[in-house]
Design an enzyme around this catalytic site. Structure first.
Site, PDB file in Angstrom:
ATOM      1  CE  LYS A  84      -2.051  -0.839   3.989  1.00 25.07           C
ATOM      2  NZ  LYS A  84      -1.489  -1.998   4.562  1.00 25.07           N
TER       3      LYS A  84
ATOM      4  NE  ARG B  38       7.427   0.119   9.423  1.00 23.69           N
ATOM      5  CZ  ARG B  38       6.332   0.024   8.946  1.00 23.69           C
ATOM      6  NH1 ARG B  38       6.004   0.645   8.209  1.00 23.69           N
ATOM      7  NH2 ARG B  38       5.558  -0.443   9.628  1.00 23.69           N
TER       8      ARG B  38
ATOM      9  NE  ARG C 288       2.984  -4.270  11.154  1.00 22.12           N
ATOM     10  CZ  ARG C 288       4.175  -4.086  10.150  1.00 22.12           C
ATOM     11  NH1 ARG C 288       5.119  -4.668  10.154  1.00 22.12           N
ATOM     12  NH2 ARG C 288       3.743  -3.322   9.212  1.00 22.12           N
TER      13      ARG C 288
HETATM   14  P1  AMP Z   1       2.016   1.150   9.133  1.00 17.38           P
HETATM   15  O1  AMP Z   1       3.013   1.934   9.031  1.00 17.38           O
HETATM   16  O2  AMP Z   1       0.750   1.555   8.479  1.00 17.38           O
HETATM   17  O3  AMP Z   1       2.196  -0.483   8.983  1.00 17.38           O
HETATM   18  O4  AMP Z   1       1.638   1.268  10.630  1.00 17.38           O
HETATM   19  C1  AMP Z   1       2.513   0.888  11.571  1.00 17.38           C
HETATM   20  C2  AMP Z   1       1.794   0.777  13.039  1.00 17.38           C
HETATM   21  O5  AMP Z   1       1.414   2.172  13.305  1.00 17.38           O
HETATM   22  C3  AMP Z   1       0.590  -0.155  13.214  1.00 17.38           C
HETATM   23  O6  AMP Z   1       1.466  -1.297  13.598  1.00 17.38           O
HETATM   24  C4  AMP Z   1       0.003   0.775  14.546  1.00 17.38           C
HETATM   25  O7  AMP Z   1       0.753   0.351  15.651  1.00 17.38           O
HETATM   26  C5  AMP Z   1       0.162   1.969  14.064  1.00 17.38           C
HETATM   27  N1  AMP Z   1      -0.849   2.407  13.093  1.00 17.38           N
HETATM   28  C6  AMP Z   1      -0.867   2.963  11.814  1.00 17.38           C
HETATM   29  N2  AMP Z   1      -2.197   3.421  11.474  1.00 17.38           N
HETATM   30  C7  AMP Z   1      -2.718   3.167  12.622  1.00 17.38           C
HETATM   31  C8  AMP Z   1      -4.445   3.278  12.819  1.00 17.38           C
HETATM   32  N3  AMP Z   1      -5.081   3.542  11.728  1.00 17.38           N
HETATM   33  N4  AMP Z   1      -4.867   2.755  13.899  1.00 17.38           N
HETATM   34  C9  AMP Z   1      -4.417   2.275  14.808  1.00 17.38           C
HETATM   35  N5  AMP Z   1      -2.916   2.511  14.897  1.00 17.38           N
HETATM   36  C10 AMP Z   1      -2.394   2.585  13.646  1.00 17.38           C
END
Ligand code: AMP
Length: 208
Positions: A13, A155, A166
């Site tokens: 994404k 990360r 996740r």
């Molecule tokens: P991502 O970069 O989208 O994989 O997000 C990394 C982490 O940020 C996730 O595993 C959550 O801990 C937090 N996070 C990102 N977006 C959200 C969301 N919409 N709601 C809750 N936590 C989020």
């Protein structure tokens, strides 16, 4: 056009959103990137999010919703945007529906077994957000950003245990959004398993 990108972590994404956003001249709004920026700055929000993110859990809805609501009021978001990683729960989707009009939700579909491989090989150039993969999309020089030559990092939540959590959180809390947007008649599904250029072509066709 106001877009939501849906799909499990590792579906690509972020890569597709940053490419499409640049081409369309609209912002790529990634809640994960916003939380990581808050963490790097050491803000109160960043401190609250840190441990939750490292474990691969979700930041509480009210914090996340408030952050996005504010972001969408900024001037660059008035002519469209791509939301990447938000909404991630039904309450977030319902809240979003109250303060924004979403034109299309694009679901990136990938077989489960590819996801762990994609995530564990992912490397990021932190200052720009550029994303690489050690095997599928390697930088010209290992461990270094193509543009600046600066080091790439992994990360914390791309490590094996956090990845498994996740994916579990995705299935429990985020996957129901597929039906949510399907019921609204704005869901488009694309096959995100091929290599990035092919996925990008399908994405553009789906939105044409
Ligand atoms: P991502 O970069 O989208 O994989 O997000 C990394 C982490 O940020 C996730 O595993 C959550 O801990 C937090 N996070 C990102 N977006 C959200 C969301 N919409 N709601 C809750 N936590 C989020």
């Amino acid at each position: 056009m106001n877009l939501v990108f849906l799909g499990p972590p590792g579906a690509g994404k972020g890569t597709m959103a940053s490419r499409l956003a640049e081409e369309m001249g609209i912002p790529h709004i990634s809640t994960g990137d916003m939380f990581r920026a808050a963490m790097a700055k050491g803000t109160e929000l960043g401190l609250k999010a840190k441990a939750i993110m490292e474990a691969g859990d979700l930041v509480p809805d009210e914090l996340t919703i408030a952050m996005v609501r504010e972001r969408l009021q900024e001037s660059d978001a008035q002519n469209g945007y791509i939301l990447d990683g938000f909404p991630r729960t039904i309450p977030q989707a319902e809240a979003l529906h109250g303060f924004a009009t979403i034109d299309r939700a694009v679901r990136f579909e990938v077989a489960e077994e590819s996801l762990v491989k994609r995530l564990s090989g992912r490397r990021v150039h932190k200052p720009s957000g550029r994303i690489y993969h050690v095997e599928f999309s390697p930088p010209k020089e290992p461990g270094k950003d193509d543009v600046t030559g600066e080091p790439l990092i992994q990360r914390d939540d791309d490590k094996e245990e956090a990845i498994r959590n996740r994916l579990k959180v995705y299935h429990e809390q985020t996957a129901p959004l597929v039906s949510y947007y399907e019921a609204k008649g704005i869901l488009t599904t694309i096959d995100a398993s091929p290599e990035p250029d092919t996925v990008y072509e399908s994405l553009k066709k789906a939105l044409a």
